[in-house]
Enzyme design. Structure first.
Site, short mmCIF file in Angstrom:
data_model
loop_
_atom_site.label_atom_id
_atom_site.label_comp_id
_atom_site.label_asym_id
_atom_site.label_seq_id
_atom_site.Cartn_x
_atom_site.Cartn_y
_atom_site.Cartn_z
N SER A 129 -63.41 74.71 29.89
CA SER A 129 -64.44 75.57 29.92
C SER A 129 -63.95 76.92 28.98
O SER A 129 -62.76 76.96 28.55
CB SER A 129 -64.09 76.36 31.33
OG SER A 129 -65.19 77.63 31.36
N TYR A 142 -59.95 81.07 38.00
CA TYR A 142 -60.59 79.96 37.55
C TYR A 142 -60.58 79.75 35.66
O TYR A 142 -59.77 78.78 35.01
CB TYR A 142 -62.11 80.20 37.74
CG TYR A 142 -62.73 79.51 37.05
CD1 TYR A 142 -63.36 77.67 37.98
CD2 TYR A 142 -63.88 78.97 35.80
CE1 TYR A 142 -63.74 76.95 37.57
CE2 TYR A 142 -64.40 78.18 35.34
CZ TYR A 142 -64.76 76.72 35.75
OH TYR A 142 -65.28 76.13 35.44
#
Length: 267
Positions: A129, A142
């Site tokens: 990501s 995250y």
């Protein structure tokens, strides 16, 4: 020439888009889901696989090899979202996110790499990501899980180069998928010192996903990488601003970049 692909988390979102795109390009594609029975109409054959369970992973890979006799490409896509203030996010949820987003891909590689070594060839693409390049407020766990996978991929790539197994990362930005619905949200606690900032950021995060780009862009990039006999290490897919944010982190003074992020998130 037949090329067999395994896409973890291939039942929905980016994983499904990747699987469908590659299938249309004449790859033999298998997706995975913890509960394939929930997707009886899936256009992709789904294998039962839980990235937190090594036995489940081994069984799925064995089934695939028994059917196809080879595994040419692994796309480690299965993941889970998580938001919350670092202080207030339950440690059990932190562990779950790391177990899925970081340890999960490593477990899958434990099962897949022996197959690729025996074949003397293989391609691995880890889906990370853009958030993994920076510690984003209220998305710190995250960011950490995806950043860890980015770094681990660099090590795998060097260790496996002599085995003719090529590793790459693909880091998506915000795409229009169902990740927001399945994400763990630490509750917004009334009276917390983080209440206002977290509530505002949570709304902003969900808006970014809702307004995100088509996940086919990620699938197209992966197909492009697979066509390259000498792929690179890090690829980013997203809006210009999302990709440029990584460049800015490299060139701006640390506090300037931090203030830019805080302003973006209204902190």
């Amino acid at each position: 020439m037949k090329r067999v692909v395994l896409v973890t988390g291939g039942s929905s979102g980016i994983g499904k888009a990747i699987a469908l795109f590659l299938q249309d390009k004449n790859y033999t594609v298998y997706g995975t889901s913890r509960n394939p029975d929930r997707y009886p109409d899936s256009p992709i054959e789904l294998l039962a696989l839980d990235v937190q369970d090594q036995n489940s992973i081994n069984k799925a890979v064995d089934i695939l090899i028994e059917k196809e006799g080879q595994l040419d490409v692994l796309i480690n896509n299965a993941g889970v979202g998580i938001t919350g203030p670092m202080e207030e996010t339950p440690i059990d949820e932190v562990k779950n996110a790391m177990d899925t987003n970081f340890y999960g891909p490593l477990r899958v590689l434990q099962a897949v790499l022996p197959v690729m070594r025996k074949q003397k060839s293989g391609r691995v693409i880890n889906i990370t990501s853009i958030a993994g390049y920076m510690g984003l407020p209220y998305r710190g766990i995250y960011s950490a899980s995806k950043g860890a996978l980015e770094i681990a991929t660099e090590a795998y790539r060097m260790e496996c180069a002599h085995l003719n197994i090529h590793f790459s990362n693909v880091a998506p930005g915000d795409f229009a998928t169902n990740i927001a619905a399945g994400r763990f949200h630490a509750p917004v606690i009334t009276g917390s010192d983080y209440e206002s900032g977290y509530a505002h950021t949570l709304k902003l995060i969900d808006e970014h996903v809702d307004d995100g780009q088509d996940p086919k862009e990620v699938a197209s990039k992966i197909y492009e990488i697979l066509q390259n006999p000498n792929p690179g290490i890090h690829y980013k897919v997203g809006s210009f601003l999302q990709k440029f944010s990584i460049v800015l982190k490299k060139i701006l003074p640390e506090k300037t970049y931090e203030n830019m992020l805080k302003k973006h998130y209204g902190l």
